[in-house]
Design an enzyme around this catalytic site. Structure first.
Site, mmCIF file in Angstrom:
data_model
loop_
_atom_site.group_PDB
_atom_site.id
_atom_site.type_symbol
_atom_site.label_atom_id
_atom_site.label_comp_id
_atom_site.label_asym_id
_atom_site.label_seq_id
_atom_site.Cartn_x
_atom_site.Cartn_y
_atom_site.Cartn_z
ATOM 1 N N ASP A 485 35.200 -7.102 -7.499
ATOM 2 C CA ASP A 485 33.778 -6.773 -7.414
ATOM 3 C C ASP A 485 33.496 -5.427 -8.058
ATOM 4 O O ASP A 485 32.456 -5.231 -8.677
ATOM 5 C CB ASP A 485 33.313 -6.774 -5.954
ATOM 6 C CG ASP A 485 34.122 -5.811 -5.079
ATOM 7 O OD1 ASP A 485 35.299 -5.570 -5.386
ATOM 8 O OD2 ASP A 485 33.571 -5.318 -4.080
ATOM 9 N N ASP A 490 36.783 2.044 -2.303
ATOM 10 C CA ASP A 490 37.857 1.475 -1.484
ATOM 11 C C ASP A 490 37.543 0.019 -1.158
ATOM 12 O O ASP A 490 37.322 -0.349 -0.017
ATOM 13 C CB ASP A 490 38.045 2.299 -0.205
ATOM 14 C CG ASP A 490 36.759 2.399 0.613
ATOM 15 O OD1 ASP A 490 35.681 2.063 0.083
ATOM 16 O OD2 ASP A 490 36.841 2.798 1.791
ATOM 17 N N GLU A 491 37.568 -0.820 -2.195
ATOM 18 C CA GLU A 491 37.323 -2.253 -2.001
ATOM 19 C C GLU A 491 38.113 -3.031 -3.035
ATOM 20 O O GLU A 491 39.219 -3.454 -2.779
ATOM 21 C CB GLU A 491 35.820 -2.559 -2.091
ATOM 22 C CG GLU A 491 35.478 -3.975 -1.658
ATOM 23 C CD GLU A 491 34.007 -4.149 -1.350
ATOM 24 O OE1 GLU A 491 33.608 -5.281 -1.089
ATOM 25 O OE2 GLU A 491 33.268 -3.147 -1.359
ATOM 26 N N ASP A 498 30.593 -13.465 -6.557
ATOM 27 C CA ASP A 498 30.392 -12.615 -7.726
ATOM 28 C C ASP A 498 30.953 -13.314 -8.960
ATOM 29 O O ASP A 498 30.335 -13.318 -10.034
ATOM 30 C CB ASP A 498 31.105 -11.276 -7.552
ATOM 31 C CG ASP A 498 30.713 -10.538 -6.290
ATOM 32 O OD1 ASP A 498 30.601 -11.193 -5.233
ATOM 33 O OD2 ASP A 498 30.537 -9.309 -6.340
ATOM 34 N N TRP A 556 30.183 -18.665 -1.810
ATOM 35 C CA TRP A 556 31.446 -17.920 -1.922
ATOM 36 C C TRP A 556 32.613 -18.918 -1.908
ATOM 37 O O TRP A 556 33.319 -19.052 -2.897
ATOM 38 C CB TRP A 556 31.560 -16.905 -0.787
ATOM 39 C CG TRP A 556 30.921 -15.582 -1.088
ATOM 40 C CD1 TRP A 556 31.566 -14.411 -1.373
ATOM 41 C CD2 TRP A 556 29.511 -15.268 -1.133
ATOM 42 N NE1 TRP A 556 30.644 -13.399 -1.603
ATOM 43 C CE2 TRP A 556 29.391 -13.893 -1.454
ATOM 44 C CE3 TRP A 556 28.356 -16.014 -0.936
ATOM 45 C CZ2 TRP A 556 28.147 -13.261 -1.594
ATOM 46 C CZ3 TRP A 556 27.113 -15.384 -1.057
ATOM 47 C CH2 TRP A 556 27.026 -14.032 -1.392
ATOM 48 N N GLU A 758 25.592 -2.469 -9.013
ATOM 49 C CA GLU A 758 25.662 -3.378 -7.867
ATOM 50 C C GLU A 758 24.276 -3.634 -7.268
ATOM 51 O O GLU A 758 23.985 -4.733 -6.811
ATOM 52 C CB GLU A 758 26.572 -2.777 -6.798
ATOM 53 C CG GLU A 758 26.685 -3.602 -5.520
ATOM 54 C CD GLU A 758 27.596 -2.956 -4.493
ATOM 55 O OE1 GLU A 758 28.135 -3.684 -3.642
ATOM 56 O OE2 GLU A 758 27.781 -1.716 -4.549
ATOM 57 N N HIS A 779 29.530 -3.349 -11.357
ATOM 58 C CA HIS A 779 29.546 -4.615 -10.636
ATOM 59 C C HIS A 779 28.966 -5.667 -11.577
ATOM 60 O O HIS A 779 27.823 -5.541 -11.982
ATOM 61 C CB HIS A 779 28.633 -4.497 -9.408
ATOM 62 C CG HIS A 779 29.299 -4.687 -8.098
ATOM 63 N ND1 HIS A 779 30.054 -3.716 -7.488
ATOM 64 C CD2 HIS A 779 29.302 -5.735 -7.237
ATOM 65 C CE1 HIS A 779 30.483 -4.157 -6.310
ATOM 66 N NE2 HIS A 779 30.051 -5.388 -6.146
#
Length: 887
Positions: A485, A490-491, A498, A556, A758, A779
């Site tokens: 993404d 921190d991901e 997406d 998703w 994003e 993003h």
């Protein structure tokens, strides 16, 4: 000028875009009956194609295939699966494609290389790792001392010396890691991969790579070595601070075996085992979120050579992964590489004295540093996507990602630092030095999975060109082993919605065939016994209380079905949908089992809806049910391709459409009455034909209420331009594309965006930055408009009746505000070109189609070619002058 009887060079047929198992040069195959694919270029008429395959490059170059000769096959049968006995394992092979034109002239490609792989039983190597605690009596001196405030592990150095009786005539290295690795032989780094072997669910599988290392070995003493980092395996990944790292294990481990063959036919294997030694060195710590610290004073010159003295090196531990050793597969997609290097555009000084460098482009990667400074000088590099209002780095949106690299100089001359096992998302870098430095040189290095670039497009509108660049760079920065993404905070997860909204766009810029197959395997690895696909892949717990993958929400968990359809239509390759069919059916069974009434409102899990939309919220049950209908339609298409029963899916789609109409069409409007509701209803054909004009009219009214602006989130944005173009007219779609007021793509560009944001309001003049809790400036989801730019502005689109771009749908949009469009897409069938520009009141349109293809062209309303608004274009080059006609 060509001589008498000779064809001009552009007329000669040429094989292009050669792929085996969807890769240009696979370094290991899992399927030993792989598919071979190629496109065609040139102007001659294609009559037949031929594939040859063998061990000898010279023989293959002359059209001889000892392992396989397909013979001449009519037209272009690509992709063509290798029949008969599986290819040999542990082999380096060559293949070539021949083309024959209608006059009998033949041309051949240069031979392409491929490596096969190993059978599970072929693996003799053992996993090795540094001991957590050495056994009593085997202590060694402390390797280094430093302030490790992040509690990240130092990199492990491993090595082994060995003697060879003579130089081998063939030497292959099969290598992988739980974590990240770099491989060395006799002082030379092997390969150009970074962040290898990439991210998988290490509890299920890890992927290895094959290297031909024959030239690096000699008779007598030799040495092999590796450096290991934590990476995704045991380092920090994600935003869960209660479980910031150690998602798969507590320390990295290494696996390698060398296969040697001598001139007399003798073979030998050297493998990782207890004979290897390890210690730590200058990489004091390296972590995706914390960054990397490198103390050059701790370097060990020659550590990867045979003459090196292993003093203070300790034994390795033969390591047993917990809970079980992962399955070893050959790499399914290209690994990450350094793909571009950028120089700073400007240098400023922040309010606290930090030197700030602007590289002019937001990217994923790292900074390489060259300088001269006294020994012990500490250089700190901080990374950020934006500057704040004071000219300082804006890092609040990184959350717990520190994104700081530290280099400690050894002194004595010019030295260089490049991080090994970390990457950052950044456009700006702040530098501090503890002592004066000289001859400072910084470069930003962009990395990504090394996917072939396939598309180039340029328009006459500067903002649209910047938008195209922003889309491309967002894809580049997030296609790193998995489709993440975002690359900065921190991901950095492989979020599935997406990806699915962006995939049609992604396939124009890069060849995503192999990348799709790799990531869908990650999705299958995360699928539950009940058939539930995950929200993210590779899977990992997103909170400390969940021990299983987070189950997928509508749109998703639906991603694998959609991507299989996209893969089939783009590449004409049924292998991936065939492999995925069982998991797809299991997912569809689960949805239907949980929602017998035909409305998808149970087992929807997190049910994110139209994520990050602005304006009125769309009914989440409507979105979920719309996607379910869309999946049923896709399953019907794929069933027809694979020879599976179709009726189940067509019947399901009809039943669901009835339930959708009864539940969501109320008093002439859709429930919730939002842009996204009508976009889904029209693009998925959810309503009866007689109601669709009403839905389109309401969509138009909602756009007017919003002053011509979009109000969509991640799901709605993909459908916006296509639906508006088809139902409200191309002019209104271009209106949306060219908006520069909030919310719009142009708004972010006007405020300095070099990648896709994003949030539509990631930054505004009135409010400044959006919430630090979630505000990425890289993003790709909103970049899904790129699909419409390619398919409609340029007029290059796929066709369900000729997948793989054997048949091209061309419905270009002409608009004076755009000025002109020039596009080339290296399709699986060959290069497709489309270029148009205004010439007074007319439009000149140039089209080039590869051999063996055709295009079905439909002009916009009000345009004509010799009185025709629709016509077929055969393969070859076409120059057309289009005229306005009365409507």
């Amino acid at each position: 000028m060509a001589g008498y009887g000779e064809r001009p060079a552009g007329d000669v047929l040429r094989p292009v875009g050669m792929r085996c198992a969807q890769q240009v040069a696979p370094r290991g195959l899992n399927d030993l009956n792989p598919s071979f694919a190629w496109g065609c270029a040139g102007r001659a008429e294609l009559a037949a194609s031929r594939v040859v395959l063998g061990r000898d490059r010279g023989a293959v170059a002359s059209g001889q295939g000892a392992l396989w000769d397909s013979g001449w096959l009519a037209g272009n049968p690509s992709p063509l699966r290798h029949p008969g006995a599986p290819l040999p394992r542990d082999a380096r092979l060559w293949w070539a494609v021949g083309l024959r034109d209608a006059e009998g002239a033949e041309t051949w490609s240069e031979p392409a290389e491929l490596f096969t792989g190993l059978d599970p039983a072929d693996w003799e190597a053992e996993w090795i790792a540094r001991y957590f605690v050495l056994p009593v009596g085997r202590e060694v001196p402390q390797d280094s001392s430093y302030d490790n405030r992040f509690q990240a592990r130092p990199a492990d150095y491993l090595r082994r010396s060995f003697d060879l009786p003579e130089a081998p005539v063939r030497a292959f290295a099969y290598v992988t890691a739980l974590g990240l690795y770099e491989l060395y032989l006799n002082g030379a780094r092997i390969g150009q991969d970074v962040m290898a072997p990439g991210w998988t669910d290490y509890h299920t599988r890890t992927e290895y790579t094959v290297h031909d290392v024959t030239a690096h070995l000699a008779a007598g003493p030799n040495a092999i070595g590796a450096i290991m980092g934590e990476g995704w395996y045991s380092g920090r990944v994600g935003h869960n601070q209660r479980r910031a790292g150690n998602h798969y294990g507590g320390r990295p481990a290494f696996l390698c075996q060398l296969h040697l063959e001598y001139a007399d036919g003798r073979t030998q294997r050297l493998v990782t085992d207890a004979s290897w030694r390890t210690r730590q060195g200058p990489v004091c710590y390296s972590d995706f979120l914390a960054g990397e610290m490198y103390d050059a004073r701790l370097e060990m010159p020659g550590w990867d050579t045979a003459s090196f003295d292993e003093v203070n090196w300790q034994p390795v531990e033969v390591f047993t992964p917990d809970p079980k050793a992962p399955q070893l597969d050959a790499a399914r997609a290209p690994l990450a590489r350094e793909v571009e290097t950028l120089e700073p555009r400007s240098e400023t000084t922040g309010p606290d004295g930090e030197h700030i460098y602007d590289f002019g482009q937001n990217l994923a990667g790292y900074v390489t540093l060259e300088l001269e400074a006294p020994a012990g000088t500490e250089i700190r590099l901080r990374h950020a996507e934006r500057l704040d209002g004071t000219g300082a780095l804006y890092t609040a949106n990184l959350r717990f990602a520190v994104s700081e690299d530290v280099y400690v100089c050894k002194g004595g001359g010019r030295e260089r630092f490049t991080p090994r096992f970390t990457f950052h998302g950044f456009q700006y870098v702040g530098l501090r030095a503890s002592a004066p430095v000289a001859s400072l040189d910084l470069r930003a290095v962009a990395i990504q999975s090394d996917l072939p670039l396939t598309g180039r497009i340029e328009t006459g509108h500067p903002m649209v060109n910047q938008l195209i660049s922003n889309i491309f760079w967002s894809q580049r920065g997030n296609f790193l082993s998995v489709p993440t993404d975002c690359p900065q905070r921190d991901e950095r997860y492989g979020w599935s919605a997406d990806a699915q909204v962006f995939w049609r766009t992604a396939g124009y810029f890069m060849d995503v065939g192999a990348f799709t197959g790799k990531w869908l395997q990650d999705m299958v690895d995360g699928q539950s016994a009940e058939g539930v696909f995950p929200d993210v892949a590779p899977t990992k717990p997103l909170n400390p209380y969940r021990l299983t993958p987070q189950p997928g929400a509508p749109a998703w968990g639906d991603a694998p079905v959609i991507l299989c359809r996209d893969h089939w239509l783009r590449y004409g390759d049924a292998d991936l949908p065939r492999r995925m069919w069982g998991p797809l059916v299991a997912w569809m069974d689960y949805i239907e089992r949980e929602n017998p009434g035909g409305i998808r409102e149970r087992a929807v899990h997190n049910n994110y809806g139209d994520w990050l939309s602005i304006g009125p919220a769309t009914d989440r049950a409507l979105i979920a049910t719309a996607y379910w209908i869309h999946l049923a339609d896709i399953m019907g298409l794929l069933a027809g391709v694979l020879g599976e029963p179709v009726a189940r899916w067509t019947d399901l789609a009809a039943r669901l459409r009835g339930a959708f109409l009864d539940r969501f069409w109320l008093d002439g409007r859709l429930s919730g009455d939002t842009q996204t509701a009508y976009l889904l209803a029209l693009d998925f054909a959810l309503l009866p034909e007689e109601l669709r004009p009403l839905a389109a009219a309401r969509l138009g009214a909602l756009l007017e209420v919003a002053d011509g602006h979009l109000q969509t989130g991640f799901l709605g944005v993909r459908h916006l331009a296509p639906v508006v173009c088809d139902w409200l007219g191309p002019e209104r779609a271009v209106d949306l594309l060219l908006k520069e007021t909030y919310p719009s793509w142009g708004f972010s560009i006007r405020h300095g965006a070099t990648t896709i944001w994003e949030r539509w309001d990631g930054w505004t003049p009135e409010r400044g930055f959006q919430s630090t809790a979630m505000n990425s400036f890289n993003h790709y989801a909103y970049g899904a408009v790129g699909e419409w730019i390619w398919a409609r502005l340029a007029g290059i689109d796929w066709s369900a009746t000729g997948p793989g771009f054997r048949e091209i749908t061309m419905r270009p949009v002409f608009d004076r505000r755009i000025g002109h469009v020039t596009a080339r897409y290296d399709a699986p069938s060959g290069p497709v070109e489309s270029a148009w520009a205004y010439a007074g009141e007319a439009v000149r349109w140039d089209v080039s189609l590869p051999p063996g293809t055709r295009a079905l062209a439909t002009l916009p309303v009000g345009w004509s070619l010799d009185g025709q608004g629709a016509f077929t274009l055969p393969a070859g080059a076409h120059r057309m002058t289009l005229q306005r006609v009365a409507v």
